[in-house]
Write a protein that holds these residues in place. Structure first.
Motif, PDB file in Angstrom:
ATOM      1  N   SER A  95       3.200  11.229   4.582  1.00  0.00           N
ATOM      2  CA  SER A  95       3.040  10.055   5.444  1.00  0.00           C
ATOM      3  C   SER A  95       3.555   8.861   4.649  1.00  0.00           C
ATOM      4  N   LYS A  96       2.886   7.739   4.676  1.00  0.00           N
ATOM      5  CA  LYS A  96       3.244   6.552   3.911  1.00  0.00           C
ATOM      6  C   LYS A  96       4.761   6.310   3.869  1.00  0.00           C
ATOM      7  N   GLY A  97       5.460   6.790   2.832  1.00  0.00           N
ATOM      8  CA  GLY A  97       6.887   6.508   2.707  1.00  0.00           C
ATOM      9  C   GLY A  97       7.769   7.228   3.717  1.00  0.00           C
ATOM     10  N   GLY A 150     -10.235  12.689  -6.411  1.00  0.00           N
ATOM     11  CA  GLY A 150      -9.196  12.903  -5.401  1.00  0.00           C
ATOM     12  C   GLY A 150      -9.379  11.983  -4.203  1.00  0.00           C
ATOM     13  N   TYR A 151      -8.273  11.621  -3.563  1.00  0.00           N
ATOM     14  CA  TYR A 151      -8.313  10.766  -2.375  1.00  0.00           C
ATOM     15  C   TYR A 151      -7.406  11.370  -1.319  1.00  0.00           C
ATOM     16  N   HIS A 152      -7.965  11.624  -0.149  1.00  0.00           N
ATOM     17  CA  HIS A 152      -7.163  12.228   0.922  1.00  0.00           C
ATOM     18  C   HIS A 152      -7.358  11.544   2.263  1.00  0.00           C
ATOM     19  N   GLY A 153      -7.906  10.338   2.257  1.00  0.00           N
ATOM     20  CA  GLY A 153      -8.077   9.594   3.493  1.00  0.00           C
ATOM     21  C   GLY A 153      -9.544   9.372   3.811  1.00  0.00           C
ATOM     22  N   GLU A 154      -9.794   8.589   4.846  1.00  0.00           N
ATOM     23  CA  GLU A 154     -11.151   8.090   5.072  1.00  0.00           C
ATOM     24  C   GLU A 154     -11.740   8.420   6.432  1.00  0.00           C
ATOM     25  N   LEU A 171      -4.926  18.919  -3.432  1.00  0.00           N
ATOM     26  CA  LEU A 171      -4.727  18.047  -4.589  1.00  0.00           C
ATOM     27  C   LEU A 171      -3.527  17.131  -4.366  1.00  0.00           C
ATOM     28  N   GLU A 172      -3.497  16.060  -5.154  1.00  0.00           N
ATOM     29  CA  GLU A 172      -2.373  15.122  -5.174  1.00  0.00           C
ATOM     30  C   GLU A 172      -1.524  15.481  -6.394  1.00  0.00           C
ATOM     31  N   PRO A 173      -0.349  16.059  -6.212  1.00  0.00           N
ATOM     32  CA  PRO A 173       0.451  16.501  -7.349  1.00  0.00           C
ATOM     33  C   PRO A 173       0.902  15.352  -8.255  1.00  0.00           C
ATOM     34  N   ALA A 218      -0.747  20.523  -0.885  1.00  0.00           N
ATOM     35  CA  ALA A 218      -0.233  19.410  -1.694  1.00  0.00           C
ATOM     36  C   ALA A 218      -0.249  18.153  -0.832  1.00  0.00           C
ATOM     37  N   ASP A 219      -1.078  17.203  -1.216  1.00  0.00           N
ATOM     38  CA  ASP A 219      -1.126  15.927  -0.510  1.00  0.00           C
ATOM     39  C   ASP A 219      -0.134  14.988  -1.196  1.00  0.00           C
ATOM     40  N   GLU A 220       1.058  14.905  -0.624  1.00  0.00           N
ATOM     41  CA  GLU A 220       2.098  14.026  -1.189  1.00  0.00           C
ATOM     42  C   GLU A 220       2.274  12.784  -0.326  1.00  0.00           C
ATOM     43  N   ILE A 221       1.190  12.392   0.306  1.00  0.00           N
ATOM     44  CA  ILE A 221       1.237  11.210   1.166  1.00  0.00           C
ATOM     45  C   ILE A 221       1.665   9.986   0.356  1.00  0.00           C
ATOM     46  N   ALA A 222       1.150   9.882  -0.875  1.00  0.00           N
ATOM     47  CA  ALA A 222       1.532   8.738  -1.720  1.00  0.00           C
ATOM     48  C   ALA A 222       2.673   9.066  -2.678  1.00  0.00           C
ATOM     49  N   VAL A 223       2.746  10.319  -3.155  1.00  0.00           N
ATOM     50  CA  VAL A 223       3.682  10.621  -4.241  1.00  0.00           C
ATOM     51  C   VAL A 223       4.995  11.247  -3.769  1.00  0.00           C
ATOM     52  N   TRP A 280       0.826  -1.219   0.000  1.00  0.00           N
ATOM     53  CA  TRP A 280       0.000   0.000   0.000  1.00  0.00           C
ATOM     54  C   TRP A 280       0.851   1.256   0.000  1.00  0.00           C
ATOM     55  N   TRP A 281       1.974   1.207  -0.768  1.00  0.00           N
ATOM     56  CA  TRP A 281       2.715   2.406  -1.160  1.00  0.00           C
ATOM     57  C   TRP A 281       3.600   2.968  -0.054  1.00  0.00           C
ATOM     58  N   VAL A 282       3.955   2.146   0.938  1.00  0.00           N
ATOM     59  CA  VAL A 282       4.739   2.671   2.052  1.00  0.00           C
ATOM     60  C   VAL A 282       6.213   2.236   2.069  1.00  0.00           C
ATOM     61  N   SER A 329      -0.304  10.803  12.994  1.00  0.00           N
ATOM     62  CA  SER A 329       0.072   9.392  12.988  1.00  0.00           C
ATOM     63  C   SER A 329      -0.200   8.692  11.664  1.00  0.00           C
ATOM     64  N   ASP A 330      -1.028   9.273  10.814  1.00  0.00           N
ATOM     65  CA  ASP A 330      -1.313   8.623   9.539  1.00  0.00           C
ATOM     66  C   ASP A 330      -1.739   9.677   8.526  1.00  0.00           C
ATOM     67  N   GLY A 331      -1.963   9.234   7.308  1.00  0.00           N
ATOM     68  CA  GLY A 331      -2.258  10.182   6.242  1.00  0.00           C
ATOM     69  C   GLY A 331      -3.543  10.956   6.470  1.00  0.00           C
ATOM     70  N   ALA A 332      -4.594  10.248   6.863  1.00  0.00           N
ATOM     71  CA  ALA A 332      -5.879  10.931   7.050  1.00  0.00           C
ATOM     72  C   ALA A 332      -5.759  12.022   8.112  1.00  0.00           C
ATOM     73  N   SER A 333      -4.986  11.767   9.166  1.00  0.00           N
ATOM     74  CA  SER A 333      -4.853  12.809  10.195  1.00  0.00           C
ATOM     75  C   SER A 333      -4.056  13.993   9.645  1.00  0.00           C
ATOM     76  N   ALA A 334      -3.140  13.743   8.716  1.00  0.00           N
ATOM     77  CA  ALA A 334      -2.423  14.864   8.082  1.00  0.00           C
ATOM     78  C   ALA A 334      -3.397  15.721   7.279  1.00  0.00           C
ATOM     79  N   THR A 335      -4.289  15.085   6.545  1.00  0.00           N
ATOM     80  CA  THR A 335      -5.307  15.839   5.810  1.00  0.00           C
ATOM     81  C   THR A 335      -6.133  16.692   6.769  1.00  0.00           C
ATOM     82  N   GLU A 336      -6.588  16.080   7.846  1.00  0.00           N
ATOM     83  CA  GLU A 336      -7.413  16.808   8.825  1.00  0.00           C
ATOM     84  C   GLU A 336      -6.644  18.017   9.364  1.00  0.00           C
TER      85      GLU A 336
HETATM   86  C1  LIG Z   1      -3.106   6.848   1.616  1.00  0.00           C
HETATM   87  C2  LIG Z   1      -3.424   8.257   1.364  1.00  0.00           C
HETATM   88  C3  LIG Z   1      -4.015   9.056   2.354  1.00  0.00           C
HETATM   89  C4  LIG Z   1      -4.449   8.518   3.692  1.00  0.00           C
HETATM   90  O1  LIG Z   1      -3.405   7.988   4.426  1.00  0.00           O
HETATM   91  P1  LIG Z   1      -3.727   6.922   5.577  1.00  0.00           P
HETATM   92  O2  LIG Z   1      -2.453   6.728   6.266  1.00  0.00           O
HETATM   93  O3  LIG Z   1      -4.212   5.694   4.846  1.00  0.00           O
HETATM   94  O4  LIG Z   1      -4.812   7.510   6.424  1.00  0.00           O
HETATM   95  C5  LIG Z   1      -4.231  10.394   2.063  1.00  0.00           C
HETATM   96  N1  LIG Z   1      -3.880  10.903   0.863  1.00  0.00           N
HETATM   97  C6  LIG Z   1      -3.318  10.179  -0.101  1.00  0.00           C
HETATM   98  C7  LIG Z   1      -2.933  10.821  -1.384  1.00  0.00           C
HETATM   99  C8  LIG Z   1      -3.089   8.815   0.102  1.00  0.00           C
HETATM  100  O5  LIG Z   1      -2.575   8.074  -0.880  1.00  0.00           O
END
Ligand SMILES: *Cc1c(COP(=O)(O)O)cnc(C)c1O
Length: 462
Positions: free
Chosen positions: A292-294, A157-161, A229-231, A263-268, A67-69, A123-130
């Motif tokens: 986050s992630k990586g 767009g996807y920024h967490g759940e 946005l996810e760049p 810029a949501d660079e959690i994945a990129v 899952w991209w980490v 602690s995780d990506g979704a909390s970074a978005t928040e």
């Molecule tokens: C995975 C992801 C998130 C959420 O991260 P989690 O750690 O799963 O909560 C947010 N934004 C992007 C672009 C992601 O790929």
């Protein structure tokens, strides 16, 4: 019987297997649990480099970096050593009222790499978005513009759940059941290069999407705090890639309309798109950067939101209520920060991005048959992300393909009908060939199944 004393090879359905015990006690993420009646979860007992080793004695190439980490594969000795050394000194201390070497060093290094000098941790990506959304809206409130408290994102767009993050996540499957809980944000057209019209190139598609953003902001900027946005790559949307020109346009529009750019660079982030951070390819700087992630190389849960002196300054005051009132128990955990520091060491090795570029070319070459396959559309790559859309009528293509890939010792999980690979940066020649051969063979096997199958509802789980 403890897991350790159990024999290595256990049939996946036996009641004492890890898979069976997991199904009795663990609620797995992003999963309809009933599906596991037919396909039990795969029990992994250890991992090394790009390889996951199963309880069944088989090994699987981790083609999506879990899952991209896992940027540098599993169990990287440098990251392991960094965490182990930190564990000897300081496991944890709360970050309110206290500080410690790893969090200071990490913040300094991230500031140097991004030009964003203030780091807030989650602690995780979704909390970074928040955190980014709350900080942006609170900034405008502190600046005397409390009406600027809404957000706009890109289609798909996807920024967490979590409930706040779902407001800017435009993926129906994740959102529809929770719609009554969510304060829905607006979405504008995605600059997805696949949407280019005849005679239009990726840059043209980006410029057209930027015009739509311009029109939207012209009308709504007074109530809008930020564009998120996810760049370069909208990953969860199915690796939708766009031209960097969109980011330059978005930056200019955000400046013109006084709207933050998140810029949501959690994945990129962290080399995934070929540069250390994706937005750098556009030569721009966002107001907020979510990571986050990586960030920890896939070892420990950590996220960071970086921002500017300007934003930080708007909170700096005698009044407590003007401060950023947000915390998580594990904010800035020293072990997670030490994993991130070790990961940055690896990322900052001289020539790393260059080596990745060579590796990417080797993977391109090995995957030529998949890319040229008669049923593949829009084969594309950005840095270390590959995607191939498959022309298929199978609504459950993803699940079938995943099963065929796993049978060949390869972890790939298509999103809808998009096969993608996001491998760790540590594949050797054999692993590259294994990835390419497995990806192609799984496609052939899935297509061979296609005729005469019943059609359940469409799925798009990442
Ligand atoms: C995975 C992801 C998130 C959420 O991260 P989690 O750690 O799963 O909560 C947010 N934004 C992007 C672009 C992601 O790929």
């Amino acid at each position: 019987m403890s897991p350790r004393s159990r024999p290595e090879a256990v049939a996946p359905h036996s009641s004492s297997s890890l898979a069976a015990r997991s199904l009795a006690s663990v609620w797995h993420p992003c999963t309809q649990m009933k599906r596991h009646e037919a396909d039990p979860p795969v029990a992994i007992v250890r991992a090394e480099g790009p390889w996951l080793h199963g309880e069944d004695g088989r090994r699987y190439l981790d083609g999506i970096s879990s899952w991209w980490v896992n940027l540098f594969g599993h169990g990287h000795p440098h990251i392991r050593a960094g965490v182990a050394a930190q564990l000897e000194r300081l496991d944890h201390v709360m970050l309110a009222g206290f500080t410690h070497e790893p969090v200071v060093q990490l913040s300094e290094r991230l500031a140097r790499l991004t030009g964003l000098g203030h780091a807030f941790y989650g602690s995780d990506g979704a909390s970074a978005t928040e955190i980014a959304l709350k900080m942006s809206a609170h900034y405008w409130r502190n600046r005397g513009l409390p009406g600027k408290n809404r957000f706009v994102g890109l289609a798909g767009g996807y920024h967490g759940e979590t409930v706040g993050a779902l407001g800017v996540t435009d993926i129906a499957l994740f959102r529809s059941a929770y719609a009554p809980l969510v304060r829905l944000s607006a979405t504008v057209a995605s600059p997805d290069a696949r949407a280019a019209r005849p005679g239009e190139d990726a840059r043209g598609a980006a410029l057209r999407a930027a015009q739509a953003l311009d029109a939207w902001l012209a009308e709504h900027h007074a109530s809008t705090a930020a564009l998120i946005l996810e760049p370069l790559v909208q990953c969860a949307a199915g690796m939708a890639m766009h031209d960097a020109e969109y980011l330059r346009q978005a930056r200019a529009l955000c400046d013109r309309y006084q709207v933050h750019l998140v810029a949501d660079e959690i994945a990129v982030g962290f080399g995934r798109t070929g540069s250390l951070f994706a937005h750098q390819q556009a030569g721009i700087r966002p107001d907020f950067l979510c990571l986050s992630k990586g960030l920890t190389g896939g070892t420990l849960a950590l996220s960071a939101v970086l921002t500017t002196d300007e934003v930080y300054g708007a909170f700096y005051d005698d009044d407590v209520a003007r401060g950023f009132l947000h915390s998580h128990s594990y904010t800035g955990n020293p072990l997670a920060c030490s994993a991130a520091l070790a990961t940055l060491d690896l990322l900052e090795q001289p020539g790393l991005l260059q080596r990745n570029a060579h590796l990417a070319q080797a993977i391109d070459t090995a995957c030529a048959a998949l890319t040229g396959h008669a049923r593949v559309r829009h084969a594309r790559r950005q840095g270390m992300i590959w995607a191939w859309d498959v022309d298929t009528a199978l609504p459950d293509f993803s699940r079938r393909y995943h099963r065929h890939a796993m049978a060949r010792g390869l972890l790939l999980r298509p999103i809808g009908n998009t096969i993608y690979a996001m491998p760790p940066y540590v594949l050797d020649v054999q692993a590259v060939q294994h990835l390419a051969d497995g990806a192609l063979a799984a496609l052939e096997a899935t297509l061979a199944e296609e005729a005469g199958t019943a059609a359940p509802a469409e799925e798009r789980l990442p």
